[in-house]
Motif scaffolding. Sequence first.
Motif, mmCIF file in Angstrom:
data_model
loop_
_atom_site.group_PDB
_atom_site.id
_atom_site.type_symbol
_atom_site.label_atom_id
_atom_site.label_comp_id
_atom_site.label_asym_id
_atom_site.label_seq_id
_atom_site.Cartn_x
_atom_site.Cartn_y
_atom_site.Cartn_z
ATOM 1 N N GLN A 37 0.837 -1.203 0.000
ATOM 2 C CA GLN A 37 0.000 0.000 0.000
ATOM 3 C C GLN A 37 0.873 1.255 0.000
ATOM 4 O OE1 GLN A 37 -2.455 -0.084 3.473
ATOM 5 N NE2 GLN A 37 -4.248 0.651 2.365
ATOM 6 N N GLU A 40 2.537 2.491 -3.090
ATOM 7 C CA GLU A 40 1.730 3.219 -4.086
ATOM 8 C C GLU A 40 1.923 4.732 -3.953
ATOM 9 O OE1 GLU A 40 -2.132 1.979 -2.907
ATOM 10 O OE2 GLU A 40 -1.967 -0.005 -3.829
ATOM 11 N N ARG A 83 -6.988 7.149 -3.534
ATOM 12 C CA ARG A 83 -6.854 6.058 -4.507
ATOM 13 C C ARG A 83 -8.055 5.120 -4.432
ATOM 14 N NH1 ARG A 83 -1.745 5.038 -6.695
ATOM 15 N NH2 ARG A 83 -2.360 2.871 -6.910
ATOM 16 N N GLN A 84 -8.548 4.887 -3.210
ATOM 17 C CA GLN A 84 -9.633 3.899 -3.038
ATOM 18 C C GLN A 84 -10.989 4.408 -3.511
ATOM 19 O OE1 GLN A 84 -9.656 2.355 0.987
ATOM 20 N NE2 GLN A 84 -7.487 1.864 0.922
ATOM 21 N N ARG A 86 -11.513 6.355 -6.127
ATOM 22 C CA ARG A 86 -11.582 6.588 -7.572
ATOM 23 C C ARG A 86 -12.393 5.476 -8.230
ATOM 24 N NH1 ARG A 86 -5.363 7.363 -9.322
ATOM 25 N NH2 ARG A 86 -5.357 5.268 -8.461
ATOM 26 N N ALA A 111 2.177 12.117 -6.133
ATOM 27 C CA ALA A 111 1.436 10.865 -6.357
ATOM 28 C C ALA A 111 0.532 10.963 -7.575
ATOM 29 C CB ALA A 111 0.603 10.535 -5.115
ATOM 30 N N LEU A 113 -2.306 12.558 -7.825
ATOM 31 C CA LEU A 113 -3.724 12.426 -7.459
ATOM 32 C C LEU A 113 -4.422 13.780 -7.607
ATOM 33 C CD1 LEU A 113 -3.181 10.181 -4.340
ATOM 34 C CD2 LEU A 113 -4.506 9.541 -6.370
#
Length: 190
Positions: A37, A40, A83-84, A86, A111, A113
């Motif tokens: 994790q 990432e 991330r989760q 999206r 990152a 994002l």
Amino acid sequence: MTRDLMFKDEIQQLVAAAYRGLDEPDGPGMDFYDGEQLAELPRAASSWTLGVGNPLPHAGLRPGERVVDLGCGAGVDALLAARQVRPGGHVTGVDLLAEMVERARSLGRQAGLDNVDFRRAEMEDLPLADDSADVVISNGSINLSARKSRVLAEAFRVLRPGGRLAVADLTIREEELPPEVIGHPSAWAG
Ligand SMILES: C[S@@+](CC[C@H](N)C(=O)[O-])C[C@H]1O[C@@H](n2cnc3c(N)ncnc32)[C@H](O)[C@@H]1O
């Protein structure tokens, strides 16, 4: 006056000084995450895991959800959450310190994002609309507030009906500490 309100300015100043003074920590909260994790995220994120657990497995995040991270620090949980959720979801991290907010923004940019934003704000007075979040998360921050009931009231206000709260934090049993410790600002902040 309840103890929640005693010394609140002094406690906040001590907390701010303690976290402002951090310089390249060595990832005190890193073990709460699985390595894949953290891989990432930009490498520097791991050293800025300042939490006391990992609220994300308990949050059950789904694509499209709107998340708020209280006391986000350098933003590790907010970035993982981004991330989760999206596609379609969004995360807002708030922190008392401009330095932390800048650090979190920088890690978010690194990152790549674009569904996360960071704001300098007190978790006792969130700059967010009523019913605007599906999930509120927090990691190691609410214990630092001198107005914990106010933080929880704010979390309840911004959560939509049926929203979720996932918190990793420290608690104490007041009866196990002498009153001069429990009421002392620097002990509280520490
Ligand atoms: C132990 S660190 C945890 C940071 C982050 N949640 C993590 O897991 O790495 C606590 C953070 O809470 C922030 N904080 C403390 N009091 C706050 C308040 N009243 N409002 C917003 N943030 C606060 C501090 O600036 C610090 O970044």
